[in-house]
Each structure stands twice: as C-alpha cells, then as structure tokens.
Design a protein around this motif. Sequence first.
Motif, PDB file in Angstrom:
ATOM      1  N   TYR A 219      47.407  43.165  26.937  1.00 34.89           N
ATOM      2  CA  TYR A 219      48.129  42.114  27.645  1.00 34.89           C
ATOM      3  C   TYR A 219      49.245  41.541  26.782  1.00 34.89           C
ATOM      4  O   TYR A 219      49.211  41.636  25.554  1.00 34.89           O
ATOM      5  CB  TYR A 219      47.186  41.004  28.121  1.00 34.89           C
ATOM      6  CG  TYR A 219      46.474  40.285  27.003  1.00 34.89           C
ATOM      7  CD1 TYR A 219      45.231  40.714  26.582  1.00 34.89           C
ATOM      8  CD2 TYR A 219      47.048  39.186  26.365  1.00 34.89           C
ATOM      9  CE1 TYR A 219      44.560  40.078  25.556  1.00 34.89           C
ATOM     10  CE2 TYR A 219      46.390  38.542  25.333  1.00 34.89           C
ATOM     11  CZ  TYR A 219      45.162  38.988  24.933  1.00 34.89           C
ATOM     12  OH  TYR A 219      44.514  38.359  23.907  1.00 34.89           O
ATOM     13  N   ASP A 240      48.875  44.108  33.664  1.00 36.08           N
ATOM     14  CA  ASP A 240      48.316  44.187  32.309  1.00 36.08           C
ATOM     15  C   ASP A 240      47.015  43.397  32.290  1.00 36.08           C
ATOM     16  O   ASP A 240      46.550  42.908  33.324  1.00 36.08           O
ATOM     17  CB  ASP A 240      49.335  43.738  31.251  1.00 36.08           C
ATOM     18  CG  ASP A 240      49.557  42.239  31.216  1.00 36.08           C
ATOM     19  OD1 ASP A 240      48.934  41.511  32.037  1.00 36.08           O
ATOM     20  OD2 ASP A 240      50.344  41.771  30.375  1.00 36.08           O
ATOM     21  N   VAL A 242      45.992  40.513  31.330  1.00 41.82           N
ATOM     22  CA  VAL A 242      45.915  39.053  31.204  1.00 41.82           C
ATOM     23  C   VAL A 242      44.866  38.475  32.164  1.00 41.82           C
ATOM     24  O   VAL A 242      44.123  37.552  31.812  1.00 41.82           O
ATOM     25  CB  VAL A 242      47.311  38.401  31.398  1.00 41.82           C
ATOM     26  CG1 VAL A 242      47.820  38.549  32.815  1.00 41.82           C
ATOM     27  CG2 VAL A 242      47.278  36.946  30.988  1.00 41.82           C
ATOM     28  N   ALA A 271      50.620  34.496  31.521  1.00 39.43           N
ATOM     29  CA  ALA A 271      51.135  35.845  31.777  1.00 39.43           C
ATOM     30  C   ALA A 271      52.539  36.001  31.213  1.00 39.43           C
ATOM     31  O   ALA A 271      53.331  35.067  31.189  1.00 39.43           O
ATOM     32  CB  ALA A 271      51.142  36.105  33.282  1.00 39.43           C
TER      33      ALA A 271
END
Length: 275
Positions: A219, A240, A242, A271
């Motif tokens: 992330y 990703d 996160v 994010a």
Amino acid sequence: MDRYAVIGHPIGHSKSPVIHSGFAQACQQTLQYTAIEAPLDGFASTVDAFRAQGGLGVNVTLPFKLQACEYATHVSPRAARAGAANALKFDGLHCHAENFDGVGLVRDIVHNLQTPIHGQRVLVLGAGGATRGAIEPLLGESPAQLFIANRTATKAQELASLFSGLAPAGTALHGGGYEDIQGQFDVVINATSASLGGEALPISAQVFAPQALAYDMMYGKGLTPFLQLAQTAGVQHMADGVGMLVEQAAEAFAWWRGVRPPTREMIARIAVPLA
Ligand code: ATR
C-alpha cells in the motif's frame, strides 16, 4: 489509560497509531496507541516490558509475526495455520494470538470493493507469509478456483496441499510456478514482496479476465509494477492494500474493545492515489 501498541522493526512508517487513534475517537473509547521498535533479537522482552507497564494488546508487524505466535499461550486455529500472528491480547498471565490480515483482505475485496469471491477464479501470486495468512479466509468465500503461483513452485504446491482440507467441495485449490498459470482469473492478488523492490512479476497480461480486480497487498506505493501490468492489460478495477490494512486494524480493535469501528473514512484518509 488503556494502552496498546504496534511492535515491529523498523516501525517508523507504521500507520497503525493514526488508524487506532482515529478508531478510538470514532468509537468514543479512551486509549493510548503507540509504535514501539523492538530490537531484532528482543521481541519477547519488548512485549514483556509493555505488559509490565499495563499494556493490554499489541499489533505485530514484520519481522515478528512468527515470533508472536511462539510467544502466545493461546493461538487461534487461524493464526496457527497461518503460522503467524498480527495481533496479541493480554489477559493476566495469558496471551492470545490472532491473525487478521487475511480477514482484512477478504473484507476489503468483498465489502469495500464490492467484488465477490464466491464462485470466482482467484489467483494469488507469492507463497510467503502474506499468502499463508490469506488462504483460509479466501477459501472461506468458496471461490470456484484458487491458484497459488510462486517463483519457487514447490512452496506454492506445499501451501496448496497444507490447506487442501479447508477447501470447500466446489473449490479447486492448486499451486505451482508462474509458468503453470492457466486461463483467466476474476481476482488477481499480488502477495509477493516484489513490489517493495519495484520488480515486475513474470505473469502474462492474459491472466486478467475482463472486469477482473487486480489487488496489490502493498500500500501507499501508487502504481506498482504489478498494477502497471494490470493497467496495460486493460484492467479497470485496481486496488492497493490500504483497505486491507485498515480492515485488519478494525478486526483487532473489535477483538480488544468489543466494538467494531467504521472503516470507510479512515481508508479514504490514508489512501494514496494509485495513478
Ligand atoms: P511475506 O511474509 O511478505 O510474504 P516472504 O515470506 O519473504 O515475505 O515471501 C516473499 C514472497 O515474495 C515469496 O513468495 C517470494 O518468492 P519465493 O518464495 O520464490 O522467494 C516472493 N518474491 C519476492 N521477490 C520476488 C521477485 N522479485 N519476483 C518474484 N517473487 C518474489
């Protein structure tokens, strides 16, 4: 004040203090959550010292997830099968270990990203600790297929046979090398550490089905080589890790405090845009 912490080495980059402090605020819980860097050879003594100061629980990150399992007096079946724990809860002389990484991943995919796993074809890249924690929760969703592909094919095959007893009747679970990947997949998850070094994986753009979700557990790194490959292949749906990070934190928070915090705002807050 009730005390919690995340323990790792290094720990400077950890988002856990921000996440858990935000959760505490949202749930009107009074607690303190800090980051502790343990020496590489001093995980157990660092946890002991934190407990002696009244600590009630810790999150555990690299490279101590395996040691966290060994440290605990009670290891959940899920953490035992994953061979790793990412959360500990202290209760007098007892120490309970859990692994919420895979649950967080599945919750992010199914709930936040609105992508079903049930009946779908799922490809997991990598056969290290991150994959180990993800397999059981992924199988719990009854995908039609779960293929684990790894640079070292034998590690993927071993994981597939280790978890074969947990595969539902309708799920085909197999492992192999990247060259053994056949057909297309609806959900493709990068659980290797290749993105860390900015390295690409030897997979074909053909593995992505139309409408596939490409998910990188890494992330905050923007478009990793894996996500770039997905983009080149025309994949529209990319994420990703996160959401996985925030969801596993929410699971730990609920385990410690008995109340599940909201996650959507926190995901948006930390994010990093992919592009
Ligand atoms: P983690 O606990 O983060 O999963 P790990 O247990 O060290 O870390 O596993 C790292 C994973 O990334 C492994 O699947 C590794 O492949 P090998 O088992 O063949 O070593 C994979 N990996 C790391 N760097 C890679 C690269 N450059 N290309 C392909 N796979 C890579």
